[in-house]
Design a protein around this motif. Structure first.
Motif, short mmCIF file in Angstrom:
data_model
loop_
_atom_site.label_atom_id
_atom_site.label_comp_id
_atom_site.label_asym_id
_atom_site.label_seq_id
_atom_site.Cartn_x
_atom_site.Cartn_y
_atom_site.Cartn_z
N LYS A 12 57.35 -23.15 -0.46
CA LYS A 12 58.58 -23.84 -0.80
C LYS A 12 58.77 -25.09 0.05
CE LYS A 12 63.60 -23.20 -1.00
NZ LYS A 12 64.73 -22.25 -0.75
N THR A 13 58.50 -24.98 1.36
CA THR A 13 58.63 -26.13 2.25
C THR A 13 57.65 -27.23 1.87
OG1 THR A 13 59.34 -24.66 4.03
CG2 THR A 13 58.62 -26.87 4.66
N ILE A 14 56.42 -26.85 1.54
CA ILE A 14 55.41 -27.84 1.17
C ILE A 14 55.78 -28.53 -0.14
CG2 ILE A 14 52.99 -28.11 0.49
CD1 ILE A 14 52.30 -25.92 2.48
N ASP A 15 56.30 -27.76 -1.08
CA ASP A 15 56.72 -28.36 -2.36
C ASP A 15 57.89 -29.32 -2.17
OD1 ASP A 15 54.74 -26.96 -3.65
OD2 ASP A 15 56.07 -25.30 -4.25
N GLU A 16 58.83 -28.95 -1.29
CA GLU A 16 59.96 -29.84 -1.04
C GLU A 16 59.53 -31.13 -0.34
OE1 GLU A 16 62.71 -27.58 1.23
OE2 GLU A 16 63.44 -26.38 -0.48
N ALA A 17 58.52 -31.02 0.54
CA ALA A 17 58.02 -32.22 1.24
C ALA A 17 57.10 -33.05 0.36
CB ALA A 17 57.30 -31.81 2.51
N GLY A 18 56.67 -32.50 -0.75
CA GLY A 18 55.77 -33.24 -1.63
C GLY A 18 54.35 -33.31 -1.13
N GLY A 19 53.97 -32.40 -0.24
CA GLY A 19 52.61 -32.41 0.31
C GLY A 19 52.65 -32.06 1.78
N LEU A 20 52.12 -32.93 2.62
CA LEU A 20 52.07 -32.67 4.05
C LEU A 20 53.46 -32.61 4.65
CD1 LEU A 20 49.09 -35.04 4.99
CD2 LEU A 20 49.02 -32.57 4.68
N VAL A 21 53.68 -31.68 5.57
CA VAL A 21 54.98 -31.44 6.17
C VAL A 21 55.03 -32.08 7.54
CG1 VAL A 21 56.64 -29.68 6.90
CG2 VAL A 21 55.18 -29.28 4.91
N LEU A 22 56.08 -32.86 7.78
CA LEU A 22 56.27 -33.50 9.08
C LEU A 22 57.25 -32.73 9.95
CD1 LEU A 22 55.79 -35.85 11.01
CD2 LEU A 22 57.58 -37.13 9.80
N VAL A 23 58.36 -32.28 9.36
CA VAL A 23 59.39 -31.54 10.09
C VAL A 23 59.34 -30.08 9.65
CG1 VAL A 23 61.85 -31.34 10.61
CG2 VAL A 23 60.84 -33.60 10.20
N PRO A 24 59.07 -29.14 10.56
CA PRO A 24 58.97 -27.73 10.16
C PRO A 24 60.32 -27.17 9.75
CG PRO A 24 58.86 -27.94 12.55
CD PRO A 24 58.84 -29.35 12.01
N LYS A 25 60.32 -26.36 8.70
CA LYS A 25 61.50 -25.65 8.23
C LYS A 25 61.14 -24.18 8.08
CE LYS A 25 63.36 -29.62 5.71
NZ LYS A 25 63.81 -30.14 4.38
N GLY A 26 61.09 -23.50 9.20
CA GLY A 26 60.65 -22.11 9.17
C GLY A 26 59.13 -22.04 9.35
N ILE A 27 58.70 -21.04 10.07
CA ILE A 27 57.28 -20.87 10.36
C ILE A 27 56.79 -19.56 9.76
CG2 ILE A 27 55.57 -20.53 12.20
CD1 ILE A 27 57.22 -22.30 13.99
N THR A 28 55.68 -19.63 9.08
CA THR A 28 55.06 -18.45 8.50
C THR A 28 53.56 -18.49 8.77
OG1 THR A 28 54.61 -17.25 6.45
CG2 THR A 28 54.85 -19.64 6.27
N PHE A 29 53.00 -17.33 9.05
CA PHE A 29 51.57 -17.22 9.36
C PHE A 29 50.80 -16.60 8.20
CE2 PHE A 29 53.70 -17.30 13.45
CZ PHE A 29 52.90 -18.16 14.20
#
Length: 311
Positions: free
Chosen positions: A62-79
């Motif tokens: 979800k975070t990657i889709d909202e950023a449109g690709g590469l993420v600069l600002v983390p919004k939650g961390i998942t492993f």
């Protein structure tokens, strides 16, 4: 009459800058500021892409889709990407293969390089001048890719892990650096050991190698990084996908040729982002070098410069 009390000499601070030579001028404030700005930009140019890769690998779909690709600002961390990669699939197998090839190849390369360099550093050794000239010639002339491939094929090394080690096991440059360092060791020390009855192997093991820890650490790192980062030999000599090392699997992921076994379904169902998997594999490939380099960094100046200017 009053006694003069002498103040104890202050201990040198390990973080203090070394004393400046008398003929060298003090740096100006503008020069210091310029150096600081240049170093800051250099660090930013190195760390910024690495930050994006790490954050993207730890981001959800979800975070990657909202950023449109590469993420600069983390919004939650998942492993989840690392959990899936290390769950026993193709990436796990490729990482184990890369580790084993790196360990075996580095050990073999260091053993041959140290023995060759020590023999060439002794001026009275048999044929050392002709062997040295032959090694130097290989730095300027090469048989080419096709003869090398035919040689590996004729030796029966195709689809063998030895094909990842033997064709690139020796670096003449590393041998020359080791030779220069060995020649800088005091001949009187070696002669005294010979008088005491020590042979060449004992001299190498108990005298030369302990005095050459710096250059040995640097050359070991060079070989290890070379084996860990190598991908061309595997793509040329291996046809079995189950034998591919980590770098080749990473290239397949980045080229989006195919998803690793066990990850395809997770990506299709939306549980995992393919971009997060790609970035996670890149982090796994960079991690060993990033962890080992700081431990060898202090040896670089002594090991490389001393081995390069002597002999």
């Amino acid at each position: 009459m009053t006694a003069v009390i002498e103040k104890p000499a202050s201990k040198p601070r390990p973080w203090a800058a070394p004393p400046r030579p008398a003929w060298e001028e003090e740096p100006s404030k503008a020069g210091l500021a310029g150096k600081g700005i240049a170093l800051a930009f250099a660090c930013l140019a190195i760390l910024f892409p690495l930050w994006i890769v790490i954050v993207t690998s730890l981001s959800s779909r979800k975070t990657i889709d909202e950023a449109g690709g590469l993420v600069l600002v983390p919004k939650g961390i998942t492993f989840i990407a690392y959990q899936e990669l290390l769950s026993g699939g193709q990436v796990t197998r490729a990482a184990i293969i890369s580790i084993l090839v790196t360990l075996a190849g580095t050990l073999f390369s260091m053993a041959v390089s140290v023995l060759c360099a020590y023999g060439l550093s002794r001026s009275g050794s048999l044929g050392h001048r002709w062997i040295l000239m032959t090694l130097l010639a290989t730095m300027f002339f090469s048989a080419g890719l096709i003869p090398t491939y035919l040689l590996v094929q004729s030796l029966g090394l195709m689809d063998s892990y030895l094909a990842l080690i033997l064709p690139s096991a020796i670096s003449v440059f590393n041998i020359l650096v080791l030779r220069g360092f060995f020649m800088g060791i005091s001949p009187e020390l070696i002669d005294s050991a010979r008088i005491d009855g020590a042979g060449d192997f004992r001299i190498l093991r108990q005298i030369v190698m302990p005095l050459s820890r710096a250059v040995l650490a640097v050359i070991t790192l060079f070989y290890a990084v070379g084996y860990w980062s190598a991908w061309f030999n595997a793509s040329l000599y291996l046809n079995d996908q189950d034998m591919m090392p980590l770098q080749n699997v990473m290239i397949q992921l980045l080229q989006k040729q195919e998803a690793p076994v066990g990850l395809g379904q997770a990506i299709k169902t939306g549980q995992l982002s393919g971009l997060a998997v790609q970035m996670a594999v890149m982090v796994m490939a960079l991690l060993p070098v990033a962890v080992l380099s700081p431990f060898v960094q202090r040896h670089f100046k002594k090991g490389m410069l001393t081995g390069a200017v002597k002999g």
